[in-house]
Design an enzyme around this catalytic site. Structure first.
Site, short mmCIF file in Angstrom:
data_model
loop_
_atom_site.label_atom_id
_atom_site.label_comp_id
_atom_site.label_asym_id
_atom_site.label_seq_id
_atom_site.Cartn_x
_atom_site.Cartn_y
_atom_site.Cartn_z
N CYS A 143 -13.74 14.73 4.58
CA CYS A 143 -14.30 14.40 3.26
C CYS A 143 -15.82 14.52 3.22
CB CYS A 143 -13.88 13.00 2.84
SG CYS A 143 -12.11 12.90 2.56
N HIS A 199 -18.72 10.47 -2.83
CA HIS A 199 -17.40 11.04 -2.59
C HIS A 199 -16.39 10.17 -3.34
CE1 HIS A 199 -13.73 12.35 -0.90
NE2 HIS A 199 -13.60 11.34 -0.04
N ASN A 254 -8.56 11.81 -4.73
CA ASN A 254 -9.44 12.16 -3.61
C ASN A 254 -9.19 13.62 -3.22
OD1 ASN A 254 -10.69 12.57 -1.18
ND2 ASN A 254 -10.12 10.60 -0.29
N1 ACO Z 1 1.73 1.07 -3.92
C1 ACO Z 1 2.06 -0.22 -3.74
N2 ACO Z 1 1.77 -0.91 -2.62
C2 ACO Z 1 1.10 -0.25 -1.64
C3 ACO Z 1 0.73 1.11 -1.77
C4 ACO Z 1 1.08 1.77 -2.96
N3 ACO Z 1 0.77 3.06 -3.18
N4 ACO Z 1 0.10 1.48 -0.64
C5 ACO Z 1 0.07 0.41 0.16
N5 ACO Z 1 0.67 -0.64 -0.44
C6 ACO Z 1 0.89 -1.99 0.06
C7 ACO Z 1 0.89 -2.07 1.56
O1 ACO Z 1 2.16 -1.77 2.08
C8 ACO Z 1 0.53 -3.51 1.78
O2 ACO Z 1 1.66 -4.31 1.58
P1 ACO Z 1 1.94 -5.59 2.51
O3 ACO Z 1 0.78 -6.52 2.26
O4 ACO Z 1 3.25 -6.09 2.01
O5 ACO Z 1 1.97 -5.07 3.92
C9 ACO Z 1 -0.45 -3.81 0.64
O6 ACO Z 1 -0.19 -2.82 -0.36
C10 ACO Z 1 -1.90 -3.75 1.04
O7 ACO Z 1 -2.10 -2.55 1.80
P2 ACO Z 1 -3.53 -2.10 2.28
O8 ACO Z 1 -3.44 -0.85 3.08
O9 ACO Z 1 -4.24 -3.27 2.88
O10 ACO Z 1 -4.19 -1.75 0.87
P3 ACO Z 1 -5.70 -1.52 0.51
O11 ACO Z 1 -6.11 -2.49 -0.50
O12 ACO Z 1 -6.55 -1.38 1.73
O13 ACO Z 1 -5.65 -0.11 -0.23
C11 ACO Z 1 -6.18 2.19 0.27
C12 ACO Z 1 -5.19 1.04 0.46
C13 ACO Z 1 -6.24 2.52 -1.20
C14 ACO Z 1 -5.70 3.37 1.09
C15 ACO Z 1 -7.57 1.74 0.75
O14 ACO Z 1 -7.46 1.11 2.00
C16 ACO Z 1 -8.57 2.87 0.87
O15 ACO Z 1 -9.02 3.41 -0.11
N6 ACO Z 1 -9.02 3.18 2.11
C17 ACO Z 1 -10.13 4.11 2.35
C18 ACO Z 1 -9.72 5.53 2.19
C19 ACO Z 1 -10.91 6.41 2.46
O16 ACO Z 1 -12.01 6.20 1.99
N7 ACO Z 1 -10.73 7.46 3.31
C20 ACO Z 1 -11.85 8.30 3.67
C21 ACO Z 1 -11.81 9.58 3.02
S1 ACO Z 1 -10.32 10.45 3.31
C22 ACO Z 1 -10.60 11.79 4.43
O17 ACO Z 1 -11.58 11.93 5.07
C23 ACO Z 1 -9.54 12.74 4.60
#
Ligand code: ACO
Length: 327
Positions: free
Chosen positions: A114, A254, A284
């Site tokens: 990214c 980003h 993204n």
């Molecule tokens: N729908 C419903 N529930 C979901 C979903 C979904 N799509 N995805 C995850 N959950 C659930 C999980 O299972 C978890 O449930 P649990 O508590 O029962 O175990 C709960 O939601 C919380 O999960 P988290 O992973 O803690 O959710 P978070 O709030 O962290 O959001 C996300 C996830 C959106 C992926 C976030 O962590 C994020 O944006 N991370 C950074 C991504 C990023 O910036 N990447 C870098 C660039 S990408 C690259 O370089 C290729």
């Protein structure tokens, strides 16, 4: 007067097919409410089965060349940033060069996930300011949807497809790229991976059965590192370049997650009117997100001559990077 690299043309291309949160609700155990609240994304674009990454890059590139008033044969270098290129070999940049008919250009790919566009911008800036290139096309294109496990709700709601391109040329004066900063922490390489298809896990039945040909992300850990790292990155960048946040006209982050973007803006004390956000429409698009946003911001009149624009990104590697531009 110093020689600087200036963006003289921009273009972008988003595939036609829209996949919205309500359609995803029918595919995996998720909801529009969860996706909107946790990411800010409402819909994203998915490339057609007949489109490869170089096709998206071609359309964005033609638009960027038109806006710069250049022909493909005017280019002396093409850099494509991608983590989802057409194939491991040859480079997507070479394929694009052929499709464009840019017969005078060298061509190569660069992968910093990214952060790819900003790594590419830094490399492009070095080529231009060292006079090794005078008309450079930097294109970031991704078809992430080809590497998504549509049963994995933690990734399939986030990643999407698109391409953005910029043309860079030299100019003496105070405008152009002021600084670029590149960073990496390879100790955290396993937070975001696409493990299959390379030398470690080649395309074999067992690796496919283990789903190694899909993007895997430890989202929550990545999120926490991203917020901390980006807050430090933007403040350090402005401090090193002697600029106050109030002097910034626009922050183009980003487009990964609205909560990460809000935290970065808050750290700088920037009102959201000074932050460009389009992830609600496109999700993204990894390295393509910043050049798509630049193109849209220019067309929307959000960037004007003399403006200070700060770009920042964070991604797999881990990598992170910033660029400060005086437009
Ligand atoms: N729908 C419903 N529930 C979901 C979903 C979904 N799509 N995805 C995850 N959950 C659930 C999980 O299972 C978890 O449930 P649990 O508590 O029962 O175990 C709960 O939601 C919380 O999960 P988290 O992973 O803690 O959710 P978070 O709030 O962290 O959001 C996300 C996830 C959106 C992926 C976030 O962590 C994020 O944006 N991370 C950074 C991504 C990023 O910036 N990447 C870098 C660039 S990408 C690259 O370089 C290729």
């Amino acid at each position: 007067m110093p020689l600087r690299s200036k963006i003289t043309g921009t273009g972008s291309y988003l595939p036609e097919k829209i996949l919205d949160n309500f359609q995803l609700e029918k595919m995996v155990d998720t909801s529009d409410e969860w996706i909107t609240e946790r990411t800010g994304i409402k819909e994203r674009r998915i490339a057609g089965t007949d489109e490869a990454t170089s096709d998206l890059c071609l359309k964005a590139s033609k638009r960027a060349l038109r806006s710069a008033g250049l022909k493909p044969s005017d280019l002396d270098m093409i850099i494509v940033t991608t983590m989802s290129g057409d194939m491991p070999m040859p480079s997507t940049a070479s394929i694009l060069q052929g499709k464009l008919g840019a017969k005078n250009a060298a061509a190569f790919d660069l992968n910093a996930a990214c952060s790819g566009f900003l790594y590419g911008l830094s490399v492009a800036d070095s080529f231009i300011t060292s006079r090794k290139s005078s008309r450079l096309l930097l294109v970031s294109g991704e078809i992430n949807s080809r590497f998504i496990n549509w049963e994995d709700r933690s990734t399939c709601v986030i990643f999407a497809d698109g391409a953005g391109a910029v043309v860079l040329e030299p100019e003496s004066g105070k405008r152009g790229i002021i600084s670029t900063r590149l960073y990496s922490n390879g100790e955290l390489w396993d937070l975001i991976t696409l493990p299959g298809g390379g030398s470690k896990h080649p395309i074999r039945e067992a690796n496919i059965n283990s789903k190694l040909h899909f993007i895997h992300m430890k989202g929550n850990e990545t999120f926490r590192v991203a917020v901390k790292t980006l807050e430090r990155l933007v403040t350090d960048t402005l401090h090193a370049d002697g600029l106050k946040p109030s002097q910034l006209s626009l922050l183009i982050p980003h487009q990964a997650n609205i909560r990460i973007i809000n935290a970065t803006a808050e750290r700088l004390g920037l009102p959201m009117e000074k932050v460009f956000v389009n992830l609600q429409k496109y999700g993204n698009t990894s390295s393509a997100s910043i050049p798509i946003a630049i193109d849209e911001a220019l067309k929307a009149g959000r960037i004007n001559e003399g403006d200070y624009v700060l770009l920042e990104a964070f991604g797999s590697g881990l990598t992170w990077a910033s660029a400060l531009i005086k437009w």
